[in-house]
Design a protein around this motif. Structure first.
Motif, PDB file in Angstrom:
ATOM      1  N   LEU A 124      -0.759   8.528  34.157  1.00 57.43           N
ATOM      2  CA  LEU A 124      -1.635   9.683  33.966  1.00 57.43           C
ATOM      3  C   LEU A 124      -1.027  10.953  34.548  1.00 57.43           C
ATOM      4  O   LEU A 124      -1.122  12.041  33.950  1.00 57.43           O
ATOM      5  N   ASP A 125      -0.410  10.831  35.713  1.00 60.96           N
ATOM      6  CA  ASP A 125       0.248  11.990  36.324  1.00 60.96           C
ATOM      7  C   ASP A 125       1.402  12.492  35.456  1.00 60.96           C
ATOM      8  O   ASP A 125       1.609  13.701  35.306  1.00 60.96           O
ATOM      9  N   ALA A 126       2.154  11.573  34.888  1.00 61.76           N
ATOM     10  CA  ALA A 126       3.257  11.961  34.011  1.00 61.76           C
ATOM     11  C   ALA A 126       2.735  12.699  32.784  1.00 61.76           C
ATOM     12  O   ALA A 126       3.334  13.689  32.331  1.00 61.76           O
ATOM     13  N   ARG A 127       1.614  12.220  32.258  1.00 60.27           N
ATOM     14  CA  ARG A 127       1.001  12.901  31.116  1.00 60.27           C
ATOM     15  C   ARG A 127       0.559  14.309  31.504  1.00 60.27           C
ATOM     16  O   ARG A 127       0.759  15.257  30.758  1.00 60.27           O
ATOM     17  N   GLU A 128      -0.026  14.479  32.685  1.00 58.04           N
ATOM     18  CA  GLU A 128      -0.477  15.802  33.135  1.00 58.04           C
ATOM     19  C   GLU A 128       0.706  16.729  33.393  1.00 58.04           C
ATOM     20  O   GLU A 128       0.638  17.923  33.109  1.00 58.04           O
ATOM     21  N   ARG A 129       1.775  16.186  33.926  1.00 60.42           N
ATOM     22  CA  ARG A 129       2.977  17.018  34.136  1.00 60.42           C
ATOM     23  C   ARG A 129       3.532  17.521  32.803  1.00 60.42           C
ATOM     24  O   ARG A 129       3.937  18.679  32.678  1.00 60.42           O
ATOM     25  N   TRP A 130       3.559  16.629  31.822  1.00 61.66           N
ATOM     26  CA  TRP A 130       4.023  17.043  30.491  1.00 61.66           C
ATOM     27  C   TRP A 130       3.122  18.138  29.925  1.00 61.66           C
ATOM     28  O   TRP A 130       3.598  19.102  29.330  1.00 61.66           O
ATOM     29  N   LYS A 131       1.803  18.019  30.155  1.00 65.32           N
ATOM     30  CA  LYS A 131       0.867  19.031  29.672  1.00 65.32           C
ATOM     31  C   LYS A 131       1.087  20.359  30.389  1.00 65.32           C
ATOM     32  O   LYS A 131       1.008  21.438  29.761  1.00 65.32           O
ATOM     33  N   ASN A 132       1.374  20.318  31.671  1.00 64.43           N
ATOM     34  CA  ASN A 132       1.651  21.559  32.402  1.00 64.43           C
ATOM     35  C   ASN A 132       2.891  22.271  31.853  1.00 64.43           C
ATOM     36  O   ASN A 132       2.905  23.498  31.699  1.00 64.43           O
TER      37      ASN A 132
END
Length: 247
Positions: free
Chosen positions: A130-138
């Motif tokens: 989930l954190d990796a997904r949020e980093r990609w979104k940022n």
């Protein structure tokens, strides 16, 4: 006969007396002094020159007052509101930026959570995903903000060009020093506005690049942690030869 000569004598006497009376005023003219006449003429000339000098001085003073009035005339043109409007547009784009906040305190907190230098053992694999997904979104949001800023700056260039043309026209048609100085100050304000806008654009571009670099660093750490967990904490497997059928 004696009477006629006496009458002639009396008449002649009367004529001579009349002649003397007529000639008497001519002999009474005042004699003109040439030196005094020249002196009076020079005095009159000098007086006339002084009057002309005074007239010229008054004309010069009047012209000086007119020039001062022109120099103190205010420039009836102000471009500051137009500059503030375009800056407000770019500032709004920054305020609408998604992802990591531009606020330092909030950014530090979110950065420590999403981009850790190492993962604790209590963090699950699902949470890391989930954190990796949020980093990609940022990163995606940062790139989007930078591109929006680029588009807005490109649109602002047309407005800046129009403002520059107006200011140059005002400067060239200025009638006094104050108007010229005010037009120059507004030209400097336009230059400062473009400098601020360029800094804003650079900030958004650098932010997008920094988010991508941070994402890559976090992805590297996540891969290391996943690999560590895959190997486990026990004795790793070591290959050894296998014998079949007693061979």
């Amino acid at each position: 006969m004696k009477t006629r000569p006496r009458l002639l004598s009396v008449s002649l006497a009367a004529v001579l007396a009349g002649s003397l009376l007529l000639v008497q005023p001519a002999t009474a003219f005042t004699v003109i002094d040439p030196t005094n006449l020249i002196q009076n003429t020079l005095t009159a000339i000098r007086t006339l020159e002084q009057i002309n000098n005074q007239i010229n001085q008054l004309q010069n003073e009047a012209q000086m007052l007119m020039n001062q009035a022109r120099n103190l005339a205010n420039l009836d043109f102000n471009i500051v509101n137009r500059l503030r409007s375009t800056l407000a547009t770019t500032e709004r784009l920054i305020a609408e930026a998604q992802g990591l906040a531009y606020d330092v305190t909030a950014m530090d907190r979110e950065f420590a959570r999403l981009y850790p230098d190492h993962y604790a053992a209590t963090v699950s694999g699902d949470q890391m995903a989930l954190d990796a997904r949020e980093r990609w979104k940022n990163t995606l949001d940062g790139l989007h903000t930078a591109m929006r800023m680029q588009a807005q700056v490109s649109q602002n260039l047309a407005q800046d060009e129009s403002a520059l043309a107006d200011l140059v026209g005002q400067s060239q048609s200025a009638t006094g020093a104050l108007q010229a100085a005010q037009a120059t100050n507004q030209l400097l304000a336009l230059q400062a506005k473009q400098s601020i806008q360029a800094q804003q654009l650079q900030i958004t571009q650098d932010r997008a690049a920094s988010l991508e670099l941070a994402r890559q660093a976090a992805a590297t750490e996540r891969s290391r942690e996943v690999r560590r967990r895959f190997h486990g904490d026990g004795t790793p497997y070591t290959p050894h030869p296998v014998r079949f059928y007693g061979n």
